[in-house]
Motif scaffolding. Structure first.
Motif, PDB file in Angstrom:
ATOM      1  N   TYR A   2      42.220  37.009  36.840  1.00  0.00           N
ATOM      2  CA  TYR A   2      40.987  37.782  36.959  1.00  0.00           C
ATOM      3  C   TYR A   2      40.085  37.267  38.071  1.00  0.00           C
ATOM      4  N   TYR A   3      40.043  35.952  38.269  1.00  0.00           N
ATOM      5  CA  TYR A   3      39.156  35.397  39.287  1.00  0.00           C
ATOM      6  C   TYR A   3      39.837  35.387  40.643  1.00  0.00           C
ATOM      7  N   GLY A   4      39.054  35.647  41.691  1.00  0.00           N
ATOM      8  CA  GLY A   4      39.583  35.617  43.044  1.00  0.00           C
ATOM      9  C   GLY A   4      38.583  35.009  44.003  1.00  0.00           C
ATOM     10  N   LYS A   5      38.881  35.122  45.280  1.00  0.00           N
ATOM     11  CA  LYS A   5      37.979  34.624  46.319  1.00  0.00           C
ATOM     12  C   LYS A   5      36.957  35.725  46.616  1.00  0.00           C
ATOM     13  N   SER A   6      35.763  35.564  46.090  1.00  0.00           N
ATOM     14  CA  SER A   6      34.742  36.617  46.140  1.00  0.00           C
ATOM     15  C   SER A   6      33.433  36.129  46.739  1.00  0.00           C
ATOM     16  N   ASN A   7      33.487  35.095  47.595  1.00  0.00           N
ATOM     17  CA  ASN A   7      32.213  34.529  48.056  1.00  0.00           C
ATOM     18  C   ASN A   7      31.418  35.453  48.960  1.00  0.00           C
ATOM     19  N   GLU A   8      32.037  36.547  49.460  1.00  0.00           N
ATOM     20  CA  GLU A   8      31.242  37.515  50.217  1.00  0.00           C
ATOM     21  C   GLU A   8      30.210  38.222  49.332  1.00  0.00           C
TER      22      GLU A   8
END
Length: 267
Positions: free
Chosen positions: A77-83
């Motif tokens: 469920y978690y990903g690279k979403s720092n944008e």
């Protein structure tokens, strides 16, 4: 626990002895869904990307003929979403953590005898990480075929349903994602809060764009005050149903192609 996935296609429901005895494991297709928990404007829940990926994969596996051995791994469920991290609720992994997680999952299934792994990504902020993971894994294990794929790369009918402006600029929480969510999880949508917001376009004649061949780095806050990049006000469940059907049909073919795939060998 299997959510949208047919239970007979959900890998964690197998026992270790069933995995051990599985015939022709080198050609069994394992699919790892990868999503995100991140803001999608005031009208959509944080789970959009993961929900869309799971729903498309689940419908595809329902339609896939039983003669094609394919299983879904539990979604990441978690990903690279720092944008998106300027918006509360977004949970992000670093690129390094995501890369390590994908690599260790892949090495686990390789150790069990599987040789075909699809990384089914539904979040636009991390394809590059998946591509790096896939290449490095194949370099390490030459008989391991890894497919870093994006949900929307499969054939679909969005061009028939969306406006030209939405097709060009509606990249987040717009018509397509909102329509799909109205079809998938209608009780979690706040359509009364839906607003349209498009990013400022580059000057006439510029080759640069927010996405495409010549992109520039950006965060969502650079492009949108609401977190929406597109127009969700035109979304409908009917459009969502048609999008879901077309994407699922496309993914049936993707899984068939992966099952039939034979690695190229330079003679």
């Amino acid at each position: 626990m299997h959510s949208f996935i047919p239970p007979e296609r959900f890998f964690p429901y197998l026992t270790w002895t069933e995995v051990q005895a599985m015939p022709d494991k080198a050609n069994v297709v394992l699919v790892q869904p990868l999503g995100a928990i991140e803001q999608h404007g005031p009208h959509l829940p944080l789970i959009v990307d993961a929900a869309i990926g799971g729903a498309v994969l689940g419908k595809a596996l329902q339609q896939l003929e039983a003669s094609v051995p394919a299983y879904a791994l539990p979604p990441l469920y978690y990903g690279k979403s720092n944008e998106h991290w300027h918006f509360p609720g977004t949970i992000t992994l670093s690129a390094q953590t995501l890369l390590a997680t994908i690599s260790e999952i892949a090495e686990s299934v390789y150790r069990a005898g599987f040789r075909k792994l699809v990384l089914m990504n539904s979040h636009g902020g991390q394809p590059q990480v998946l591509e790096i993971a896939a290449r490095d894994l194949h370099v390490k294990y030459e008989d391991f075929s890894i497919f870093p794929l994006f949900v929307w790369q499969a054939p679909h009918i969005a061009k028939e349903l969306l406006s030209p402006q939405e097709l060009k600029l509606g990249i987040h929480a717009g018509d397509a994602e909102t329509s799909l969510m109205l079809a998938i999880l209608p009780n979690q949508i706040r359509m009364e809060k839906a607003i349209a917001e498009y990013p400022p376009e580059q000057p006439e004649g510029s080759l640069l764009s927010i996405e495409g061949k010549l992109p520039f780095a950006w965060t969502t806050r650079d492009l949108s005050q609401s977190g929406v990049i597109g127009d969700p006000t035109t979304a409908s469940a009917e459009k969502g149903d048609r999008l879901l059907e077309s994407l699922a049909a496309g993914w049936v073919q993707v899984i068939r192609d992966v099952y039939a795939f034979q690695p190229p060998r330079q003679r």
